[in-house]
Structure formats: C-alpha cells, structure tokens
Design a protein around this motif. Structure first.
Motif, PDB file in Angstrom:
ATOM      1  N   LEU A   1       0.834  -1.188   0.000  1.00 16.61           N
ATOM      2  CA  LEU A   1       0.000   0.000   0.000  1.00 16.61           C
ATOM      3  C   LEU A   1       0.880   1.253   0.000  1.00 16.61           C
ATOM      4  N   PRO A   2       0.512   2.287  -0.742  1.00 13.59           N
ATOM      5  CA  PRO A   2       1.321   3.514  -0.767  1.00 13.59           C
ATOM      6  C   PRO A   2       1.452   4.121   0.627  1.00 13.59           C
ATOM      7  N   PHE A   3       2.657   4.538   0.972  1.00 15.39           N
ATOM      8  CA  PHE A   3       2.884   5.081   2.310  1.00 15.39           C
ATOM      9  C   PHE A   3       2.155   6.399   2.534  1.00 15.39           C
ATOM     10  N   ASP A   4       1.836   7.106   1.439  1.00 13.75           N
ATOM     11  CA  ASP A   4       1.125   8.379   1.597  1.00 13.75           C
ATOM     12  C   ASP A   4      -0.393   8.210   1.534  1.00 13.75           C
ATOM     13  N   SER A   5      -0.865   6.957   1.452  1.00 13.58           N
ATOM     14  CA  SER A   5      -2.301   6.723   1.413  1.00 13.58           C
ATOM     15  C   SER A   5      -2.897   6.887   2.805  1.00 13.58           C
ATOM     16  N   PHE A   6      -4.198   7.146   2.859  1.00 17.11           N
ATOM     17  CA  PHE A   6      -4.863   7.362   4.135  1.00 17.11           C
ATOM     18  C   PHE A   6      -4.788   6.127   5.015  1.00 17.11           C
ATOM     19  N   LEU A   7      -4.932   4.930   4.432  1.00 16.07           N
ATOM     20  CA  LEU A   7      -4.939   3.702   5.218  1.00 16.07           C
ATOM     21  C   LEU A   7      -3.644   3.526   5.994  1.00 16.07           C
ATOM     22  N   VAL A   8      -2.516   3.789   5.344  1.00 21.05           N
ATOM     23  CA  VAL A   8      -1.222   3.634   6.004  1.00 21.05           C
ATOM     24  C   VAL A   8      -0.979   4.770   6.993  1.00 21.05           C
ATOM     25  N   THR A   9      -1.298   5.979   6.574  1.00 17.02           N
ATOM     26  CA  THR A   9      -1.107   7.135   7.459  1.00 17.02           C
ATOM     27  C   THR A   9      -1.920   6.992   8.735  1.00 17.02           C
ATOM     28  N   PHE A  10      -3.176   6.570   8.580  1.00 14.42           N
ATOM     29  CA  PHE A  10      -4.068   6.424   9.729  1.00 14.42           C
ATOM     30  C   PHE A  10      -3.540   5.388  10.710  1.00 14.42           C
ATOM     31  N   ALA A  11      -2.974   4.291  10.195  1.00 10.96           N
ATOM     32  CA  ALA A  11      -2.551   3.185  11.054  1.00 10.96           C
ATOM     33  C   ALA A  11      -1.147   3.361  11.624  1.00 10.96           C
ATOM     34  N   GLN A  12      -0.345   4.229  11.016  1.00  7.45           N
ATOM     35  CA  GLN A  12       1.053   4.308  11.437  1.00  7.45           C
ATOM     36  C   GLN A  12       1.453   5.641  12.058  1.00  7.45           C
ATOM     37  N   VAL A  13       1.063   6.751  11.450  1.00  6.44           N
ATOM     38  CA  VAL A  13       1.627   8.044  11.869  1.00  6.44           C
ATOM     39  C   VAL A  13       0.580   9.077  12.241  1.00  6.44           C
ATOM     40  N   ALA A  14      -0.684   8.704  12.296  1.00  8.66           N
ATOM     41  CA  ALA A  14      -1.741   9.665  12.645  1.00  8.66           C
ATOM     42  C   ALA A  14      -1.959   9.640  14.159  1.00  8.66           C
ATOM     43  N   PHE A  15      -1.640  10.746  14.809  1.00  7.79           N
ATOM     44  CA  PHE A  15      -1.796  10.848  16.253  1.00  7.79           C
ATOM     45  C   PHE A  15      -2.669  12.042  16.614  1.00  7.79           C
ATOM     46  N   VAL A  16      -3.400  11.891  17.696  1.00  9.06           N
ATOM     47  CA  VAL A  16      -4.312  12.934  18.149  1.00  9.06           C
ATOM     48  C   VAL A  16      -3.497  14.097  18.718  1.00  9.06           C
ATOM     49  N   PRO A  17      -3.836  15.344  18.351  1.00  7.14           N
ATOM     50  CA  PRO A  17      -3.161  16.489  18.979  1.00  7.14           C
ATOM     51  C   PRO A  17      -3.295  16.411  20.500  1.00  7.14           C
ATOM     52  N   PRO A  18      -2.254  16.782  21.236  1.00  6.74           N
ATOM     53  CA  PRO A  18      -2.284  16.636  22.702  1.00  6.74           C
ATOM     54  C   PRO A  18      -3.512  17.261  23.354  1.00  6.74           C
ATOM     55  N   TRP A  19      -3.875  18.483  22.953  1.00  8.85           N
ATOM     56  CA  TRP A  19      -5.018  19.139  23.587  1.00  8.85           C
ATOM     57  C   TRP A  19      -6.309  18.378  23.338  1.00  8.85           C
ATOM     58  N   LEU A  20      -6.447  17.837  22.110  1.00  8.93           N
ATOM     59  CA  LEU A  20      -7.665  17.098  21.780  1.00  8.93           C
ATOM     60  C   LEU A  20      -7.709  15.766  22.522  1.00  8.93           C
ATOM     61  N   ALA A  21      -6.537  15.173  22.752  1.00 13.36           N
ATOM     62  CA  ALA A  21      -6.491  13.920  23.497  1.00 13.36           C
ATOM     63  C   ALA A  21      -7.008  14.119  24.918  1.00 13.36           C
TER      64      ALA A  21
ATOM     65  N   LEU B   1      -7.309  -2.586   8.854  1.00 10.28           N
ATOM     66  CA  LEU B   1      -6.444  -1.802   9.735  1.00 10.28           C
ATOM     67  C   LEU B   1      -5.066  -2.456   9.864  1.00 10.28           C
ATOM     68  N   ALA B   2      -5.044  -3.795   9.952  1.00 10.68           N
ATOM     69  CA  ALA B   2      -3.769  -4.499  10.042  1.00 10.68           C
ATOM     70  C   ALA B   2      -2.950  -4.310   8.768  1.00 10.68           C
ATOM     71  N   ALA B   3      -3.613  -4.324   7.613  1.00 10.06           N
ATOM     72  CA  ALA B   3      -2.904  -4.093   6.352  1.00 10.06           C
ATOM     73  C   ALA B   3      -2.316  -2.681   6.309  1.00 10.06           C
ATOM     74  N   GLY B   4      -3.075  -1.708   6.824  1.00  8.14           N
ATOM     75  CA  GLY B   4      -2.549  -0.352   6.888  1.00  8.14           C
ATOM     76  C   GLY B   4      -1.371  -0.251   7.839  1.00  8.14           C
ATOM     77  N   ARG B   5      -1.439  -0.986   8.940  1.00  7.96           N
ATOM     78  CA  ARG B   5      -0.341  -0.975   9.913  1.00  7.96           C
ATOM     79  C   ARG B   5       0.936  -1.531   9.307  1.00  7.96           C
ATOM     80  N   LEU B   6       0.812  -2.580   8.469  1.00  6.43           N
ATOM     81  CA  LEU B   6       1.972  -3.200   7.824  1.00  6.43           C
ATOM     82  C   LEU B   6       2.275  -2.598   6.461  1.00  6.43           C
ATOM     83  N   ALA B   7       1.387  -1.720   5.969  1.00  4.31           N
ATOM     84  CA  ALA B   7       1.527  -1.089   4.650  1.00  4.31           C
ATOM     85  C   ALA B   7       1.517  -2.118   3.530  1.00  4.31           C
ATOM     86  N   SER B   8       0.842  -3.243   3.742  1.00  3.66           N
ATOM     87  CA  SER B   8       0.749  -4.261   2.696  1.00  3.66           C
ATOM     88  C   SER B   8      -0.276  -5.312   3.069  1.00  3.66           C
TER      89      SER B   8
END
Length: 410
Positions: free
Chosen positions: A172-192, A316-323
């Motif tokens: 899966l492309p690393f810049d796709s939403f599925l990969v971004t959501f599962a790997q590098v998308a984090f809640v802003p501290p204030w929103l958390a 979600l697991a595929a997004g986490r592994l990017a494949s």
C-alpha cells in the motif's frame, strides 16, 4: 439534640448502611461467581509487574504507544467474536476473512486504481455477506457454526492466495490514508485531553440516568456522590494515561477508533433491544424464542457483525503493515482474536460478556507478546504462556458459571 443534628445523624447512618450494604453485595457477587473484570485486571497488574521488573522499558511511554497501536487491529476483530460468543456460537474464520478482505482492498486500490473508500466499502459488504451465509447455514440447514466457519477458514484462505496472485503481496502507498491512519496519525495533545474527559462525563450521565430510572421504579440505586467519585477517579486515570503517552508520540487515531467501536458496541449490547436479544438467545435460546425474540435474525446479525468487524480489523492491520500479503490474517491472528474475547471475560457458554472483554483481553495478549519480545525470548514462549492464560480464563469462567448455578443466578 436539634432537628438539624438528628437529620444529619440519620443521613450518616443511612450512608454507612448503604456503603456497608454495597460492600456486602459486592462480596456476595464475587462468591456467587459474578467476577466481572476482576480476574483480568489482576492478571494485567501481575503481567505489568513481572515484565517491568525484568525490563524497565516495558512501561515506558514509547513502548506503550507501540503496544496500543499493534493491538488495535486484533482488538477490532475480537469485538466481532464477542458478538457470536454472546449467542453461544463461534466463528473460526475471522482470521481468514480479515486477510481475504485486506487482499480485496489492496488489489482494488493498488492494482485497479479504485478509490480506497470504495474498495473498503466493497470489502466490508462482502464480509457482511459472509457472516449472513454462516447465519443461514446455522438457522436454515442446522450446520454447526464450528463446521461452517472452519470450512470458511480454508476457503477464504484459498481465495486470498488466488486474489494476491503469484506475487503474493501488494504494498500500500505510504502516503495513502490507510497507512497514514494506522502508522503516523496521532491525536493532537489538547484534543487527546478533551477526548479523555468525555468518557467520565458519559459515565456520569449514564449512571445518573440509570439512577433516576431505578428510583422511579422504587429500586435501590447508586447515590449521586458515588457516581461523582467514580467519574472523578476515571477522569484522573484517563488524563494521566494521556499525559504519559503524550511524553512520546501520543495517542494514535487508530487506538481512538478502536475505543470508539468498543463504546459503540457496549452501548448496543447494554442499551438496545438487539443487545438484550443477543444475551437472551445466548442464555436460553428456547426461552428467548417463546418470549417472542426473532432468534433467526439475532443469529444472522451476530455473524454479520462478526465478519464485518473481522474485515475492518484486517484492513487496519494491512494499513499498519503497509501491505496485504500471504501472511495477512494467518498465524496467530485467528486464535488471538478468539482468546482475547474469552480472556477478557466473555463466556464460551453464551449469554455473558461485554465489549470491554475484547479490549481487556487484547491488552493482556498484546502485553504478553510485547514483554516477551523485549526479553528477546523465542515466540514459542508466547504461544505457551498465552495458551496457559486462555486455559485459566476458561477454567475461571466454568467455575464461575457453576457457582452462579448453585446460587440460583445462572
């Protein structure tokens, strides 16, 4: 003594009696086999103490962030297992369904240039149809769910291999939403911090509504003071967890998504007619049928939700592994999802359990795997320890069920 002093004395006596009564009631529940989440919580504490004493990295904020992200996908699959266990059935194909649907999304999205949203919708729709097929096999043909889902496990594994083709993997492309959501998308501290505060508010509102409803029916109910203390304690605990995780990357959006699904399913089980029907069918299917519950539709919905959540977890697991590859949904995914629901407290005999079972059980299994990895131990230890924990959980469930029966609370 003045009237005001007498009133205050009466209030203190009433409060003390209520507190003592609640303590005795809680002790009575434990003795009668109504253990709730107590064994899981004790187990988690023991696991944390052992692994932290062996490796100080275990409870570090960075490690806990990774642990939570790695466990979210299996946790979503385990939520579906809770649904079928509540009606006294089983689905052995959730791992294969998760891998099969992940392969569908990857092939449609990458090889055929579909929009990822459309690919996900198609995969989830196919998964729901698979669950309906299991339900029909049970209700129309009397095929045991064990046999039907075992056949599905083999069939969908074969279809997964056929869809992926000779390459055996689709990245899966690393810049796709599925990969971004599962790997590098984090809640802003204030929103958390804000999201963490919403939980105690919801607990307080739900508890207050229950208290009002019970008092109108002239039943005993938890006092407002107790509700407030619980909410404040939960608020402090959640805000501390958020603060601790924010020392590193913070709270991942995939973790928030998993917790939101837990809350949604918990509401559906505890506050809707559908959830009460699940529990009724799992408790006594003949009594449920005679009381007018559409048993067939309950079975169909339980299997459909299970397969739907299995597909969602696989994506979600595929997004986490990017494949999506030949190992997607295989290995210990299937057994971990089922074990998590049982370890968390959902009964194998049907009629007892909650959405929180999936969350607690998933954390237990993920903590064991993570701790052993930090100790550089072979994966064989993980299988052995997880199997022992599962055996203990089933034994506790069986003994608790026998105790409830002897106390007339089965």
């Amino acid at each position: 003594m003045s009237t005001v002093q007498l009133d205050r004395a009466d209030e203190r006596i009433t409060h003390d009696a209520t507190t003592a009564g609640r303590a005795r009631a809680a002790l009575r529940n434990i003795r009668s086999g109504d253990l709730g989440a107590l064994p899981v919580v004790i187990g988690l504490v023991i696991i944390a103490v052992i692994f932290q004493s062996l490796n100080s990295v275990f409870l570090s904020s960075g490690n806990l962030v990774n642990l939570m992200l790695d466990s979210a996908a299996v946790g979503v699959i385990s939520l579906g297992i809770v649904c079928v266990l509540l009606v006294g059935e089983i689905d052995l194909s959730v791992g294969s369904v998760s891998g099969f649907t992940a392969a569908i999304v990857a092939v449609l999205f990458v090889r055929h240039d579909w929009n990822w949203v459309l690919a996900v919708v198609v995969a989830l729709g196919i998964a729901a149809l698979i669950g309906l097929a299991y339900g029909l096999a049970l209700t129309r043909f009397g095929m045991p769910s064990f046999v039907a889902s075992l056949a599905g496990l083999l069939a969908f594994l074969g279809l997964q291999l056929a869809i992926l083709g000779d390459q055996g993997s689709v990245n899966l492309p690393f810049d796709s939403f599925l990969v971004t959501f599962a790997q590098v998308a984090f809640v802003p501290p204030w929103l958390a911090y804000v999201l963490a505060a919403l939980g105690p508010v919801a607990v307080l509102a739900s508890g207050y509504e229950t208290m009002v409803r019970r008092r109108r029916a002239n039943l005993s109910a938890t006092s407002v003071q107790v509700l407030v203390v619980r909410a404040v304690a939960l608020l402090v605990a959640l805000e501390f967890v958020v603060w601790y995780l924010n020392r590193e990357r913070g709270v991942g959006w995939m973790v928030v998504f998993f917790v939101a699904l837990v809350l949604l399913l918990n509401y559906a089980i505890t506050r809707t007619g559908w959830g009460r029907s699940l529990l009724a069918v799992g408790g006594n299917v003949e009594a449920a049928r005679r009381s007018g519950i559409p048993v067939r539709r309950v079975y169909l919905s339980a299997f459909a939700v299970c397969s739907f959540l299995a597909a969602l977890g696989g994506i979600l697991a595929a997004g986490r592994l990017a494949s999506a590859n030949l190992s997607s949904g295989t290995g210990d995914v299937n057994l971990n999802a089922i074990a998590a629901a049982v370890i968390g407290g959902t009964s194998l005999f049907g009629g007892r359990g909650s959405a929180w079972s999936a969350l607690l059980g998933t954390v237990v299994i993920a903590a064991i795997a993570n701790g052993l990895t930090l100790l550089n131990l072979d994966s064989s230890y993980r299988f052995v320890i997880t199997g022992l924990v599962l055996a203990v959980a089933v034994a506790i469930d069986s003994l608790a069920r026998r105790s409830r029966a002897s106390h007339g609370r089965a």
